[in-house]
Design a protein around this motif. Sequence first.
Motif, short mmCIF file in Angstrom:
data_model
loop_
_atom_site.label_atom_id
_atom_site.label_comp_id
_atom_site.label_asym_id
_atom_site.label_seq_id
_atom_site.Cartn_x
_atom_site.Cartn_y
_atom_site.Cartn_z
N VAL A 2 0.83 -1.20 0.00
CA VAL A 2 0.00 0.00 0.00
C VAL A 2 0.86 1.25 0.00
N LEU A 3 1.93 1.25 0.77
CA LEU A 3 2.77 2.43 0.87
C LEU A 3 3.53 2.75 -0.42
N ALA A 4 3.74 1.75 -1.22
CA ALA A 4 4.58 1.94 -2.39
C ALA A 4 3.87 2.65 -3.53
N PHE A 5 2.59 2.92 -3.38
CA PHE A 5 1.95 3.55 -4.52
C PHE A 5 1.53 4.96 -4.25
N GLY A 6 1.04 5.58 -5.23
CA GLY A 6 0.66 6.96 -5.29
C GLY A 6 1.15 7.33 -6.68
N CYS A 7 0.52 7.94 -7.52
CA CYS A 7 1.02 8.33 -8.85
C CYS A 7 1.79 7.20 -9.56
N ASN A 8 1.24 6.00 -9.52
CA ASN A 8 1.82 4.84 -10.22
C ASN A 8 3.27 4.54 -9.84
N GLY B 103 -13.77 6.49 -0.07
CA GLY B 103 -14.78 7.48 -0.42
C GLY B 103 -15.44 7.22 -1.76
N GLY B 104 -14.97 6.19 -2.48
CA GLY B 104 -15.62 5.82 -3.74
C GLY B 104 -14.91 6.25 -5.00
N ASP B 105 -13.70 6.82 -4.89
CA ASP B 105 -12.98 7.25 -6.08
C ASP B 105 -12.48 6.02 -6.85
N PRO B 106 -12.95 5.80 -8.10
CA PRO B 106 -12.57 4.59 -8.83
C PRO B 106 -11.08 4.51 -9.18
N GLU B 107 -10.45 5.62 -9.44
CA GLU B 107 -9.01 5.59 -9.76
C GLU B 107 -8.20 5.20 -8.53
N ALA B 108 -8.57 5.72 -7.37
CA ALA B 108 -7.88 5.35 -6.14
C ALA B 108 -8.15 3.88 -5.80
N LEU C 60 -5.27 1.09 -5.51
CA LEU C 60 -5.16 0.27 -4.31
C LEU C 60 -5.20 -1.22 -4.67
N GLY C 61 -6.09 -1.59 -5.58
CA GLY C 61 -6.14 -2.97 -6.05
C GLY C 61 -4.83 -3.38 -6.69
N LEU C 62 -4.26 -2.49 -7.48
CA LEU C 62 -2.98 -2.76 -8.14
C LEU C 62 -1.86 -2.95 -7.12
N ALA C 63 -1.87 -2.14 -6.09
CA ALA C 63 -0.84 -2.25 -5.05
C ALA C 63 -0.95 -3.61 -4.34
N PHE C 64 -2.18 -4.00 -4.01
CA PHE C 64 -2.35 -5.30 -3.35
C PHE C 64 -1.98 -6.44 -4.29
N ALA C 65 -2.38 -6.35 -5.54
CA ALA C 65 -2.08 -7.41 -6.52
C ALA C 65 -0.58 -7.55 -6.74
N SER C 66 0.13 -6.47 -6.63
CA SER C 66 1.58 -6.47 -6.88
C SER C 66 2.40 -6.92 -5.69
N SER C 67 1.76 -7.13 -4.55
CA SER C 67 2.51 -7.45 -3.34
C SER C 67 3.06 -8.87 -3.37
N TYR D 240 -10.54 -3.90 -6.96
CA TYR D 240 -10.82 -3.87 -8.40
C TYR D 240 -12.33 -3.90 -8.66
N LEU D 241 -13.04 -4.74 -7.91
CA LEU D 241 -14.48 -4.84 -8.09
C LEU D 241 -15.16 -3.50 -7.84
N LYS D 242 -14.75 -2.81 -6.78
CA LYS D 242 -15.34 -1.50 -6.47
C LYS D 242 -15.12 -0.52 -7.63
N ALA D 243 -13.91 -0.52 -8.20
CA ALA D 243 -13.63 0.37 -9.33
C ALA D 243 -14.33 -0.11 -10.60
N ALA D 244 -14.34 -1.42 -10.81
CA ALA D 244 -14.96 -2.00 -12.01
C ALA D 244 -16.45 -1.69 -12.06
N GLU D 245 -17.10 -1.72 -10.92
CA GLU D 245 -18.53 -1.41 -10.86
C GLU D 245 -18.82 0.05 -11.22
N GLN D 246 -17.77 0.88 -11.23
CA GLN D 246 -17.91 2.28 -11.62
C GLN D 246 -17.33 2.51 -13.02
#
Length: 199
Positions: free
Chosen positions: A16-22, A50-55, A59-66, A79-85
């Motif tokens: 989680v800490l490793a991300f922010g601006c890709n 808060g529901g921001d799909p990009e965030a 976050l999904g990408l950070a977890f998947a990359s761990s 990813y599901l939360k963002a995908a639904e948006q």
Amino acid sequence: MIVEKYRGAEGLPRSVLAFGCNATLNVRMDKKLSRDQSINAEAVLALAEGGDPEAQFELGLAFASSGDRFDSAEAARWYLKAAEQSHAEAQYNLGQMYLKGQGVPRDKALSRLWMSKAANLGDAGAQYEFGMREHRLSMDDNSEIALELKIEAYKWLLLAAAQGYGDSEIGCDFVAMDLTHSAVIEGKRRASVFKSSTI
């Protein structure tokens, strides 16, 4: 709440800490993290919650990359939360996770659904993957359904190729070998209609 779940001596986990601006995942587990990294991670978590799909996608990408299989389930959740948006990249990644059974039960139907949604939103990778899957499905069906699947496969591969995606042109050629001339023309017509509808 996820922010509290992951608070610890260092704040949040490496993934989680490793991300922010890709940012790439280059933070070592034993490295002390700067206050800015912790603040950035918590800001992204707050946006995601808060529901921001990009965030949510990041976050999904950070977890998947761990690399941790338990983080795969958390990645799929975000990813599901963002995908639904209608976040195309999240839809594509979620489709891949359902295909491979990473963090979610393996489910080809859900994989196809999410990949189709991403392809329809214009994601070139999803268009390529969906086209290749449609072509593989065409080999299992009767002639009428198989022809329709092949035409659709050709359409999706043409769209991916138009965006310069990987081996899409080779995929187009491969699928076209199984099509009649009129079926190739129909595939091109459908690709053209799709392009004009997204402009």
